[in-house]
Structure formats: C-alpha cells, structure tokens
Motif scaffolding. Structure first.
Motif, PDB file in Angstrom:
ATOM      1  N   PHE A 124       9.750  -9.436   7.640  1.00  0.00           N
ATOM      2  CA  PHE A 124       9.710  -8.117   7.730  1.00  0.00           C
ATOM      3  C   PHE A 124       9.795  -7.283   9.177  1.00  0.00           C
ATOM      4  N   LYS A 125       9.644  -8.367  10.232  1.00  0.00           N
ATOM      5  CA  LYS A 125       9.642  -7.672  11.536  1.00  0.00           C
ATOM      6  C   LYS A 125      10.826  -6.579  11.777  1.00  0.00           C
ATOM      7  N   ASP A 126      10.764  -5.497  12.111  1.00  0.00           N
ATOM      8  CA  ASP A 126      11.694  -4.309  12.282  1.00  0.00           C
ATOM      9  C   ASP A 126      12.329  -4.163  11.174  1.00  0.00           C
ATOM     10  N   LYS A 127      11.941  -4.653  10.120  1.00  0.00           N
ATOM     11  CA  LYS A 127      12.589  -4.140   8.561  1.00  0.00           C
ATOM     12  C   LYS A 127      11.630  -3.744   7.832  1.00  0.00           C
ATOM     13  N   PRO A 128      10.608  -2.867   8.276  1.00  0.00           N
ATOM     14  CA  PRO A 128       9.462  -2.164   7.308  1.00  0.00           C
ATOM     15  C   PRO A 128      10.012  -1.925   5.891  1.00  0.00           C
ATOM     16  N   ILE A 129       9.138  -2.032   4.906  1.00  0.00           N
ATOM     17  CA  ILE A 129       9.579  -1.773   3.522  1.00  0.00           C
ATOM     18  C   ILE A 129       8.775  -0.526   3.162  1.00  0.00           C
ATOM     19  N   LYS A 130       9.308   0.557   3.414  1.00  0.00           N
ATOM     20  CA  LYS A 130       8.273   1.916   3.478  1.00  0.00           C
ATOM     21  C   LYS A 130       8.378   2.661   1.970  1.00  0.00           C
ATOM     22  N   ASN A 131       9.412   2.138   0.993  1.00  0.00           N
ATOM     23  CA  ASN A 131       9.549   2.672  -0.308  1.00  0.00           C
ATOM     24  C   ASN A 131       8.527   2.063  -1.271  1.00  0.00           C
ATOM     25  N   MET A 132       7.489   1.828  -0.958  1.00  0.00           N
ATOM     26  CA  MET A 132       6.570   0.854  -1.648  1.00  0.00           C
ATOM     27  C   MET A 132       5.031   1.772  -1.737  1.00  0.00           C
ATOM     28  N   GLY A 133       4.533   2.008  -2.986  1.00  0.00           N
ATOM     29  CA  GLY A 133       3.277   2.476  -2.885  1.00  0.00           C
ATOM     30  C   GLY A 133       2.362   1.595  -3.860  1.00  0.00           C
ATOM     31  N   ALA A 134       0.746   1.699  -3.375  1.00  0.00           N
ATOM     32  CA  ALA A 134      -0.256   0.879  -4.154  1.00  0.00           C
ATOM     33  C   ALA A 134      -0.294   1.466  -5.414  1.00  0.00           C
ATOM     34  N   VAL A 135      -0.613   0.791  -6.337  1.00  0.00           N
ATOM     35  CA  VAL A 135      -1.179   1.317  -7.872  1.00  0.00           C
ATOM     36  C   VAL A 135      -2.381   0.673  -7.885  1.00  0.00           C
ATOM     37  N   PHE A 136      -2.818  -0.438  -7.702  1.00  0.00           N
ATOM     38  CA  PHE A 136      -4.290  -0.896  -7.686  1.00  0.00           C
ATOM     39  C   PHE A 136      -4.261  -2.378  -6.976  1.00  0.00           C
TER      40      PHE A 136
END
Ligand code: GLU
Length: 325
Positions: free
Chosen positions: A107-119
C-alpha cells in the motif's frame, strides 16, 4: 443417422437456449454485488455466506451477493481498490494501512481511498500454532525453523512479520518461510512438514480446531515485554486470552489480536449500503448463528476499533439508530 440426430438436437438447443435466457433475465431483477471474504476454513467465509443469505431474504433490497474466497485482508483491500469487489471483510490494521498508504509495501504510496467502513465485528487472534514435536515454546524459538507466514495476500502474513520483528527475528532468520493457503498450511503442520504456522483468525476458526483435533498442535503465547512493545509500535493490537480447551487439549494462552471489519466500495450507492447494513442488524440472530465469532457484532460495538471513515450509507444507519451524531 447424422441428419436425424441433428433434428432431434434442435429442440434441445432451443430448450437449453431458453434455459440460459430465462434465469439470466430473472437474475437481472436483483442487483449483483460481491463480498470478498477469506479462507474457506476460516471465519470470514461463513460470515460472508450468512450476510449473503440475509440480504437475499429482504425482498425489496433486490440484491444477490456472491461470496468470493481469497487470501484475505491485503488481497481484499486491493480488490476494493480496483473495483473488483463491492464489499470486503478485512482486518482493521490492514484497512488502516491500505486507506492511508502506509506500513506495508502493498500500500505504500498506493493508498486505497475508495473504501468506507460498514462495521467492525470480532477480535482476530494471531494464532501461532506449532507442532508439539518441534518443542517451540516462544516465537524466538522459530529461528531456523520451517514456518508458514500465512496465505499470499493475507493480513496474517503482515502480522507474522511484525511479530517476528518484535522478537528480534527477520524472515531470513527462519529455516524456511512459506506463503500458502490456510488449509494447506494446516495439512503441512499436521504432517510435520512445517514446524509452525501463523493464522490471524477468529477464536474457534475451523482451521485451528482441525489442527488441534490431530493432537499434534500447540499454541505459542504472545505476551510479556515483546507483546507490549508490539502494541506500542502497532496500536491496533490488543491482548486476548484463549481459554484452556478452546481447542482440543489446548492450555490457556494469551496472544495479540486485531479486529475483523466489513467495508464497502465508496462509490456504492448510499441507499444500497444503508439497506445492506440495516438488513444485517435487523437479522442479527441469523448472523450470530453463522459462527461463535459472529456473536460479537452488536449495534453498540459496531464502530469500535474502526480506523477509516464510514461509508455514507452505514453512517446514515448509525445516525438513525442514535449511535452516531
Ligand atoms: N484475517 C485473515 C487474514 O486476512 C483471514 C481470516 C479468515 O478468513 O477467517 O489473513
């Protein structure tokens, strides 16, 4: 003869043709979503199966959720990142590293931003399982041994490397380090082909139960100054005790744990994720029945240990329930 066969085949082609067309058109009425889960012999997989059945039952939700098995956490975050999964189960430490693009090379320098927590759901314990024959009593004894670090793309592998580091070891200090499927790791351990294997999974996970039934396995504790140092460096870890006989003839052992959580792709519609979340909490009984680890899911604890922003659909649900302002 040939010709007659062709004639006979024709109605069959038509029937099969229809058979292909009809279910497909029926299926179109339900939106298809995928849930990236984990090891068939682990906890994510049965939990994802339960969620799939629960949402299917809610007629007006019109969803059909397919469950994919995978190496788990790291691979699942990447599947969300590429848009190849809609929902995913993963460890909260891995979710944090993925979202912020830190700590792990994946993930370094490749963040995964399109992810939202559900629970968040239940503690996943770092099970360090060794063969009794190996005589290994602490992680430090793994020097020079044959060790399975975890499946490729797992959170387990990341935890295994952090744990070795806490005990002053590196991968190169091991006699052999393997990255293989969890079921294969268990088989190799039972056959004595490896001395140890790491599994970050819920208490009572099928793969661990199975190794202890063989009578050849023991659990190595992760406690004391090494565990404390590790919790300081990687704050997602907590300490959890595995009571004696959780696994056949196993003695009580304390180890470190992270949390299992559910995420959704950020661009999934708010209403879809809202109704998905609501469906699960409306049928907690069925969810809890999927595995003893699943009973940890409650509305009150659904946000504890969550390290990333909530999906707007989940946030809407928790606001409505008064547990989020
Ligand atoms: N937490 C595990 C991993 O990401 C998967 C556990 C499971 O499937 O139960 O390595």
């Amino acid at each position: 003869m040939k010709c007659r066969n062709r004639v006979l085949l024709l109605p069959l082609v038509v029937i099969f043709g229809l058979a292909l067309v009809v279910p497909a058109s029926l299926a179109q009425q339900r939106r298809l979503v995928s849930i990236a889960s984990g090891w068939v012999v682990g906890v994510y997989y049965p939990l994802a199966g339960a969620m799939s059945r629960i949402v299917y039952k809610v007629k007006d939700l019109n969803l059909r959720a397919t469950v994919e098995s995978s190496g788990a956490s790291v691979a699942n975050a990447q599947l969300i990142g590429t848009g190849d999964a809609d929902f995913a189960l993963l460890q909260n430490d891995i979710a944090f590293y993925a979202y912020n693009g830190v700590t792990l090379s994946a993930f370094k320098d490749k963040p995964i931003k399109n992810m939202g927590a559900v629970f968040t759901i239940y503690p996943e314990l770092v099970h360090v399982v060794v063969t009794k024959a190996s005589g290994v009593k602490t992680v430090r004894d793994l020097r020079g041994r044959k060790v399975v670090l975890g499946p490729q793309g797992s959170g387990t592998e990341a935890n295994a490397l952090q744990l070795l580091e806490a005990y002053g070891l590196q991968e190169s200090d091991l006699g052999k380090a393997e990255r293989i499927d969890a079921a294969a790791a268990a088989d190799q351990l039972k056959d004595g082909r490896v001395d140890a294997a790491f599994f970050t999974t819920g208490m009572g996970s099928a793969v661990i139960l199975d190794m202890f039934i063989s009578g050849k396995a023991a659990l190595v504790p992760v406690a004391g100054s090494e565990a404390e140092a590790m919790k300081k460096k990687y704050p997602f870890y907590t300490s959890v005790t595995v009571p004696a006989n959780t696994y056949k003839d196993q003695s009580e052992a304390t180890t470190v744990a992270v949390m299992a959580m559910m995420v959704a792709r950020s661009d999934l519609p708010e209403d879809l994720v809202y109704r998905f979340t609501k469906a699960i909490f409306d049928d907690l009984k069925q969810f809890h029945a999927a595995h003893s680890a699943a009973t940890h899911l409650t509305l009150e604890t659904a946000l504890s240990g969550n390290p990333i922003p909530l999906h707007p659909g989940a946030a809407k649900f928790y606001k409505e329930k008064g547990i989020l302002r």
